[in-house]
Motif scaffolding. Structure first.
Motif, PDB file in Angstrom:
ATOM      1  N   ALA A 128       0.835  -1.204   0.000  1.00 14.16           N
ATOM      2  CA  ALA A 128       0.000   0.000   0.000  1.00 14.16           C
ATOM      3  C   ALA A 128       0.868   1.251   0.000  1.00 14.16           C
ATOM      4  CB  ALA A 128      -0.927  -0.006   1.215  1.00 14.16           C
ATOM      5  N   GLU A 129       1.939   1.241   0.781  1.00 20.26           N
ATOM      6  CA  GLU A 129       2.826   2.394   0.828  1.00 20.26           C
ATOM      7  C   GLU A 129       3.511   2.605  -0.521  1.00 20.26           C
ATOM      8  OE1 GLU A 129       5.021   5.625   1.403  1.00 20.26           O
ATOM      9  OE2 GLU A 129       3.283   4.954   2.561  1.00 20.26           O
ATOM     10  N   ALA A 130       3.915   1.524  -1.184  1.00 21.31           N
ATOM     11  CA  ALA A 130       4.558   1.648  -2.494  1.00 21.31           C
ATOM     12  C   ALA A 130       3.610   2.252  -3.515  1.00 21.31           C
ATOM     13  CB  ALA A 130       5.051   0.281  -2.963  1.00 21.31           C
ATOM     14  N   MET A 131       2.343   1.839  -3.482  1.00 25.64           N
ATOM     15  CA  MET A 131       1.369   2.379  -4.428  1.00 25.64           C
ATOM     16  C   MET A 131       1.036   3.827  -4.095  1.00 25.64           C
ATOM     17  SD  MET A 131       1.024   0.048  -6.629  1.00 25.64           S
ATOM     18  CE  MET A 131      -0.355   0.667  -7.585  1.00 25.64           C
ATOM     19  N   ASN A 132       0.939   4.155  -2.809  1.00 27.62           N
ATOM     20  CA  ASN A 132       0.688   5.543  -2.409  1.00 27.62           C
ATOM     21  C   ASN A 132       1.843   6.451  -2.826  1.00 27.62           C
ATOM     22  OD1 ASN A 132      -1.803   5.022  -1.237  1.00 27.62           O
ATOM     23  ND2 ASN A 132      -0.936   4.626   0.783  1.00 27.62           N
ATOM     24  N   ARG A 133       3.048   5.938  -2.673  1.00 27.29           N
ATOM     25  CA  ARG A 133       4.221   6.708  -3.082  1.00 27.29           C
ATOM     26  C   ARG A 133       4.218   6.927  -4.596  1.00 27.29           C
ATOM     27  NH1 ARG A 133      10.473   4.906  -3.083  1.00 27.29           N
ATOM     28  NH2 ARG A 133      11.416   6.978  -3.119  1.00 27.29           N
ATOM     29  N   LEU A 134       3.817   5.901  -5.330  1.00 32.69           N
ATOM     30  CA  LEU A 134       3.726   6.023  -6.783  1.00 32.69           C
ATOM     31  C   LEU A 134       2.729   7.107  -7.161  1.00 32.69           C
ATOM     32  CD1 LEU A 134       4.728   4.769  -9.432  1.00 32.69           C
ATOM     33  CD2 LEU A 134       2.869   3.112  -9.264  1.00 32.69           C
ATOM     34  N   SER A 135       1.595   7.133  -6.481  1.00 30.94           N
ATOM     35  CA  SER A 135       0.583   8.146  -6.744  1.00 30.94           C
ATOM     36  C   SER A 135       1.103   9.542  -6.423  1.00 30.94           C
ATOM     37  CB  SER A 135      -0.678   7.853  -5.923  1.00 30.94           C
ATOM     38  OG  SER A 135      -1.657   8.839  -6.124  1.00 30.94           O
ATOM     39  N   ARG A 136       1.770   9.676  -5.274  1.00 29.01           N
ATOM     40  CA  ARG A 136       2.297  10.985  -4.882  1.00 29.01           C
ATOM     41  C   ARG A 136       3.323  11.503  -5.883  1.00 29.01           C
ATOM     42  NH1 ARG A 136       2.454   8.497   0.305  1.00 29.01           N
ATOM     43  NH2 ARG A 136       4.701   8.155   0.101  1.00 29.01           N
ATOM     44  N   ASP A 137       4.217  10.632  -6.314  1.00 30.37           N
ATOM     45  CA  ASP A 137       5.279  11.086  -7.214  1.00 30.37           C
ATOM     46  C   ASP A 137       4.769  11.321  -8.629  1.00 30.37           C
ATOM     47  OD1 ASP A 137       7.143  11.268  -5.265  1.00 30.37           O
ATOM     48  OD2 ASP A 137       8.181   9.409  -5.726  1.00 30.37           O
ATOM     49  N   PHE A 138       3.776  10.557  -9.047  1.00 31.85           N
ATOM     50  CA  PHE A 138       3.129  10.833 -10.337  1.00 31.85           C
ATOM     51  C   PHE A 138       2.567  12.240 -10.323  1.00 31.85           C
ATOM     52  CE2 PHE A 138      -0.557  10.918 -13.141  1.00 31.85           C
ATOM     53  CZ  PHE A 138      -0.090  10.289 -14.292  1.00 31.85           C
ATOM     54  N   ARG A 139       1.851  12.596  -9.244  1.00 31.11           N
ATOM     55  CA  ARG A 139       1.270  13.932  -9.139  1.00 31.11           C
ATOM     56  C   ARG A 139       2.342  15.009  -8.997  1.00 31.11           C
ATOM     57  NH1 ARG A 139      -1.184  13.993  -4.429  1.00 31.11           N
ATOM     58  NH2 ARG A 139      -1.100  11.792  -3.865  1.00 31.11           N
ATOM     59  N   SER A 140       3.453  14.676  -8.325  1.00 29.86           N
ATOM     60  CA  SER A 140       4.495  15.676  -8.110  1.00 29.86           C
ATOM     61  C   SER A 140       5.189  16.062  -9.418  1.00 29.86           C
ATOM     62  CB  SER A 140       5.525  15.161  -7.098  1.00 29.86           C
ATOM     63  OG  SER A 140       6.385  14.190  -7.671  1.00 29.86           O
ATOM     64  N   VAL A 141       5.331  15.115 -10.335  1.00 34.07           N
ATOM     65  CA  VAL A 141       5.935  15.421 -11.631  1.00 34.07           C
ATOM     66  C   VAL A 141       5.030  16.354 -12.433  1.00 34.07           C
ATOM     67  CG1 VAL A 141       6.695  14.442 -13.845  1.00 34.07           C
ATOM     68  CG2 VAL A 141       7.279  13.288 -11.709  1.00 34.07           C
ATOM     69  N   LEU A 142       3.723  16.207 -12.262  1.00 30.80           N
ATOM     70  CA  LEU A 142       2.764  17.038 -12.988  1.00 30.80           C
ATOM     71  C   LEU A 142       2.483  18.371 -12.299  1.00 30.80           C
ATOM     72  CD1 LEU A 142       0.198  14.278 -13.981  1.00 30.80           C
ATOM     73  CD2 LEU A 142       1.837  15.402 -15.477  1.00 30.80           C
ATOM     74  N   ALA A 143       2.779  18.458 -11.012  1.00 27.91           N
ATOM     75  CA  ALA A 143       2.413  19.645 -10.228  1.00 27.91           C
ATOM     76  C   ALA A 143       2.909  20.962 -10.804  1.00 27.91           C
ATOM     77  CB  ALA A 143       2.897  19.484  -8.786  1.00 27.91           C
ATOM     78  N   PRO A 150      -6.081  21.268  -4.429  1.00 23.74           N
ATOM     79  CA  PRO A 150      -6.613  19.968  -3.999  1.00 23.74           C
ATOM     80  C   PRO A 150      -7.744  19.460  -4.889  1.00 23.74           C
ATOM     81  CG  PRO A 150      -6.281  21.395  -2.114  1.00 23.74           C
ATOM     82  CD  PRO A 150      -6.075  22.251  -3.334  1.00 23.74           C
ATOM     83  N   ALA A 151      -8.489  20.367  -5.511  1.00 29.71           N
ATOM     84  CA  ALA A 151      -9.596  19.951  -6.369  1.00 29.71           C
ATOM     85  C   ALA A 151      -9.108  19.201  -7.599  1.00 29.71           C
ATOM     86  CB  ALA A 151     -10.414  21.165  -6.797  1.00 29.71           C
ATOM     87  N   ARG A 152      -7.837  19.351  -7.917  1.00 31.53           N
ATOM     88  CA  ARG A 152      -7.292  18.687  -9.098  1.00 31.53           C
ATOM     89  C   ARG A 152      -6.730  17.299  -8.785  1.00 31.53           C
ATOM     90  NH1 ARG A 152      -4.321  23.721 -12.328  1.00 31.53           N
ATOM     91  NH2 ARG A 152      -6.253  24.886 -12.690  1.00 31.53           N
ATOM     92  N   ARG A 153      -6.748  16.925  -7.538  1.00 31.58           N
ATOM     93  CA  ARG A 153      -6.171  15.635  -7.161  1.00 31.58           C
ATOM     94  C   ARG A 153      -6.937  14.471  -7.780  1.00 31.58           C
ATOM     95  NH1 ARG A 153      -4.041  13.543  -1.281  1.00 31.58           N
ATOM     96  NH2 ARG A 153      -3.972  11.320  -1.784  1.00 31.58           N
ATOM     97  N   ALA A 154      -8.254  14.550  -7.799  1.00 31.27           N
ATOM     98  CA  ALA A 154      -9.058  13.434  -8.311  1.00 31.27           C
ATOM     99  C   ALA A 154      -8.737  13.099  -9.768  1.00 31.27           C
ATOM    100  CB  ALA A 154     -10.550  13.724  -8.138  1.00 31.27           C
ATOM    101  N   PRO A 155      -8.720  14.075 -10.685  1.00 37.35           N
ATOM    102  CA  PRO A 155      -8.375  13.723 -12.064  1.00 37.35           C
ATOM    103  C   PRO A 155      -6.938  13.237 -12.211  1.00 37.35           C
ATOM    104  CG  PRO A 155      -8.666  16.105 -11.845  1.00 37.35           C
ATOM    105  CD  PRO A 155      -9.186  15.482 -10.600  1.00 37.35           C
ATOM    106  N   SER A 202      -9.029  18.099 -20.557  1.00 43.59           N
ATOM    107  CA  SER A 202     -10.474  18.223 -20.470  1.00 43.59           C
ATOM    108  C   SER A 202     -10.949  18.441 -19.034  1.00 43.59           C
ATOM    109  CB  SER A 202     -11.145  16.964 -21.030  1.00 43.59           C
ATOM    110  OG  SER A 202     -10.998  15.860 -20.161  1.00 43.59           O
ATOM    111  N   ARG A 203     -10.117  18.063 -18.067  1.00 47.37           N
ATOM    112  CA  ARG A 203     -10.518  18.166 -16.655  1.00 47.37           C
ATOM    113  C   ARG A 203      -9.836  19.301 -15.917  1.00 47.37           C
ATOM    114  NH1 ARG A 203     -12.910  13.911 -14.229  1.00 47.37           N
ATOM    115  NH2 ARG A 203     -13.254  15.517 -12.654  1.00 47.37           N
ATOM    116  N   ILE A 204      -8.699  19.776 -16.442  1.00 45.79           N
ATOM    117  CA  ILE A 204      -7.958  20.840 -15.749  1.00 45.79           C
ATOM    118  C   ILE A 204      -7.748  21.981 -16.747  1.00 45.79           C
ATOM    119  CG2 ILE A 204      -5.865  21.434 -14.475  1.00 45.79           C
ATOM    120  CD1 ILE A 204      -5.516  18.498 -13.788  1.00 45.79           C
ATOM    121  N   PRO A 205      -8.712  22.860 -16.844  1.00 48.07           N
ATOM    122  CA  PRO A 205      -8.607  23.980 -17.776  1.00 48.07           C
ATOM    123  C   PRO A 205      -7.365  24.827 -17.526  1.00 48.07           C
ATOM    124  CG  PRO A 205     -10.832  23.808 -16.901  1.00 48.07           C
ATOM    125  CD  PRO A 205      -9.962  22.880 -16.092  1.00 48.07           C
TER     126      PRO A 205
END
Length: 207
Positions: A128-143, A150-155, A202-205
């Motif tokens: 679970a921690e490995a998958m959570n870390r993957l999610s965090r770092d995926f988002r961090s590269v796009l940030a 926070p509203a953009r986290r879901a997409p 389409s989700r993040i104007p």
């Protein structure tokens, strides 16, 4: 783990330890932690039970060793993949998505079966921690291009789930299309990046 494992001192001993480890990993991927039994490891590795117990005093010692080694391997691969993704220094959505998708897809291609088996029955374990870390770092590269709203986290999380689902489908296809056009891995990742980019636009104007 260090106390339980008797470290090999000769090349032959190291080879036997590696065979035990590889056999245990194969059994883990095939059937989960319950499938990693001393008898099956012995048969799969070709290492005698006496030799096994020279290395591991009991089954739990083996499981601890395998789990820690897998965690170390996955963490190292993760660090390398996302260090490369961040080094791109992407300033556009298209470039950032390509970097994030390539890192995520490559990591899951190499270690996905293990990532999905890291938990040993505990809630919120290593898997679970490995998958959570993957999610965090995926988002961090796009940030840098999508922002930290926070509203953009879901997409963004959906985008990562889409990547993982598509990679898993590419590696282990459940449906065979007889007229399917074959693609190499790089072409697949590029097309996946294009799809994720279109979705996020389409989700993040304004991204």
């Amino acid at each position: 783990m260090a106390d339980a494992l008797r470290a090999p001192r000769q090349d032959r001993s190291r080879d036997k330890l590696e065979r035990i480890y590889q056999a245990a990993v194969a059994l883990l991927v095939e059937g989960g932690w319950d499938a990693v039994t001393v008898g099956d490891v012995e048969r799969r590795s070709g290492v005698s039970r006496g030799t096994f117990y020279l290395r591991f005093p009991h089954r739990e010692a083996l499981l601890d060793y395998v789990a820690q080694r897998l965690i170390d391997t996955v963490n190292q691969a993760h660090d390398e993949a996302f260090s490369e993704a961040r080094a791109v220094g992407a300033t556009t959505l298209d470039a950032a998505v390509r970097a994030a998708v390539r890192a995520t897809a490559g990591l899951f291609r190499r270690h996905g079966p293990v990532l999905l088996r890291l938990n040993r029955g505990e809630r919120g374990g290593a898997g679970a921690e490995a998958m959570n870390r993957l999610s965090r770092d995926f988002r961090s590269v796009l940030a840098p291009v999508t922002g930290a709203d926070p509203a953009r986290r879901a997409p963004l999380e959906f985008a990562m789930q889409l990547v993982l689902s598509m990679v898993n489908s590419e590696i282990h296809p459940r449906v065979t299309f007889t007229e399917h056009v074959a693609r190499d891995w790089d072409a697949f990742v590029d097309e996946l990046g294009d799809a994720v980019t279109c979705y996020l636009r389409s989700r993040i104007p304004g991204a």
